[in-house]
Design a protein around this motif. Sequence first.
Motif, mmCIF file in Angstrom:
data_model
loop_
_atom_site.group_PDB
_atom_site.id
_atom_site.type_symbol
_atom_site.label_atom_id
_atom_site.label_comp_id
_atom_site.label_asym_id
_atom_site.label_seq_id
_atom_site.Cartn_x
_atom_site.Cartn_y
_atom_site.Cartn_z
ATOM 1 N N GLN A 1 0.824 -1.206 0.000
ATOM 2 C CA GLN A 1 0.000 0.000 0.000
ATOM 3 C C GLN A 1 0.862 1.262 0.000
ATOM 4 O O GLN A 1 0.527 2.244 -0.670
ATOM 5 N N GLU A 2 1.955 1.227 0.726
ATOM 6 C CA GLU A 2 2.841 2.388 0.778
ATOM 7 C C GLU A 2 3.488 2.649 -0.576
ATOM 8 O O GLU A 2 3.696 3.804 -0.968
ATOM 9 N N LEU A 3 3.797 1.593 -1.309
ATOM 10 C CA LEU A 3 4.495 1.728 -2.588
ATOM 11 C C LEU A 3 3.557 1.797 -3.783
ATOM 12 O O LEU A 3 4.004 2.046 -4.906
ATOM 13 N N GLN A 4 2.280 1.611 -3.565
ATOM 14 C CA GLN A 4 1.320 1.560 -4.670
ATOM 15 C C GLN A 4 1.330 2.813 -5.554
ATOM 16 O O GLN A 4 1.270 2.706 -6.786
ATOM 17 N N PRO A 5 1.405 4.036 -4.985
ATOM 18 C CA PRO A 5 1.468 5.216 -5.861
ATOM 19 C C PRO A 5 2.655 5.188 -6.818
ATOM 20 O O PRO A 5 2.528 5.544 -7.997
ATOM 21 N N LEU A 6 3.813 4.765 -6.333
ATOM 22 C CA LEU A 6 4.994 4.658 -7.192
ATOM 23 C C LEU A 6 4.775 3.615 -8.283
ATOM 24 O O LEU A 6 5.095 3.855 -9.453
ATOM 25 N N GLN B 1 3.802 11.471 -5.370
ATOM 26 C CA GLN B 1 4.143 12.862 -5.095
ATOM 27 C C GLN B 1 5.571 12.963 -4.573
ATOM 28 O O GLN B 1 5.966 12.229 -3.677
ATOM 29 N N ASN B 2 6.325 13.887 -5.139
ATOM 30 C CA ASN B 2 7.665 14.195 -4.664
ATOM 31 C C ASN B 2 7.869 15.697 -4.841
ATOM 32 O O ASN B 2 8.163 16.158 -5.953
ATOM 33 N N PRO B 3 7.649 16.490 -3.794
ATOM 34 C CA PRO B 3 7.691 17.953 -3.932
ATOM 35 C C PRO B 3 8.974 18.477 -4.560
ATOM 36 O O PRO B 3 8.945 19.462 -5.302
#
Length: 307
Positions: free
Chosen positions: A8-13, A90-92
């Motif tokens: 779940q933590e890596l799913q966006p990537l 997201q990576n600001p």
Amino acid sequence: MSRAEEFQELQPLLFSIAYRILGSVSEAEDAVQETWLRFEASPAEPRSARAFLSATVSRISIDVLRSARVRREKYVGPWLPEPLLADPYQNPERSAELADSVSTAALVLLERLSPLERAVFVLREVFDFGFPEVASAVGRSEAACRQLAVRARRHMAAGRPRFAADRKEREELASRFFDALREGDVVGLRNLLAADVSLVGDGGGNAPQLAKALVGARNVARLLASAFPRMALIGVTGEPHEVNGQPGAIFRDRDGKVLHTLVLDVLDGRIQTIHAVINPDKLGHVGPVADAWAIDREVRGARRPTR
């Protein structure tokens, strides 16, 4: 963490990698789901969940892209990626670079690459994976991946514009564009368009579309100024929305169903390209889809308002 929590933590990537390789929201979501199934079923505990999952989703996406290439060769009219309304990764510190890599223009350029070149470019140039990780993900040697990266960068550099607009400039230009579009202001539109602007529509044979890209400020401005006020007469509305990291809009019918998306590529103070995705097969993730053929018939029968 449990495997489910790590995933779940890596799913966006994982989704962001898959979408950039495939140019399809639905196929990227399927690739991520298949990645989870393989992760869950793996008997061994990987030393790095990030490396394992990134490699798995990349391999799945490469296989899907290879089969998709056959379908795209038979595609009716221009092919455009499925519109992405928000990138979950997201990576600001790298937000501008990530937005550029997911733009419609960049994804169209990525279509020039082989599936392996595309995967290597995405992993190395977009997400800054080391070559050992890239090599593991695509099943090639580090030396081969370096060569693939060089070729991919060369192809991408050859097609990219020399000057990019900053975010504020893009937003201001887009606001003026949509104001002129609502008014049917031909002169106003022409002043915002590059001389060699192109209007590209992707209907895939499933919706009314241009036979080929329309080129030239005069031609594009006249078509837009004629069509959109008539569309407004039958209740079509445009909702400004960032699409693929660029200024754009979602157009809906009187019932709120999605008719198409529009995205603007801005270069040197002018709109260089307008991409419209009309194919209903590519819009289902945005919302319930309108009947584009029925709307086209209504638009053709509508009279443009007189001033």
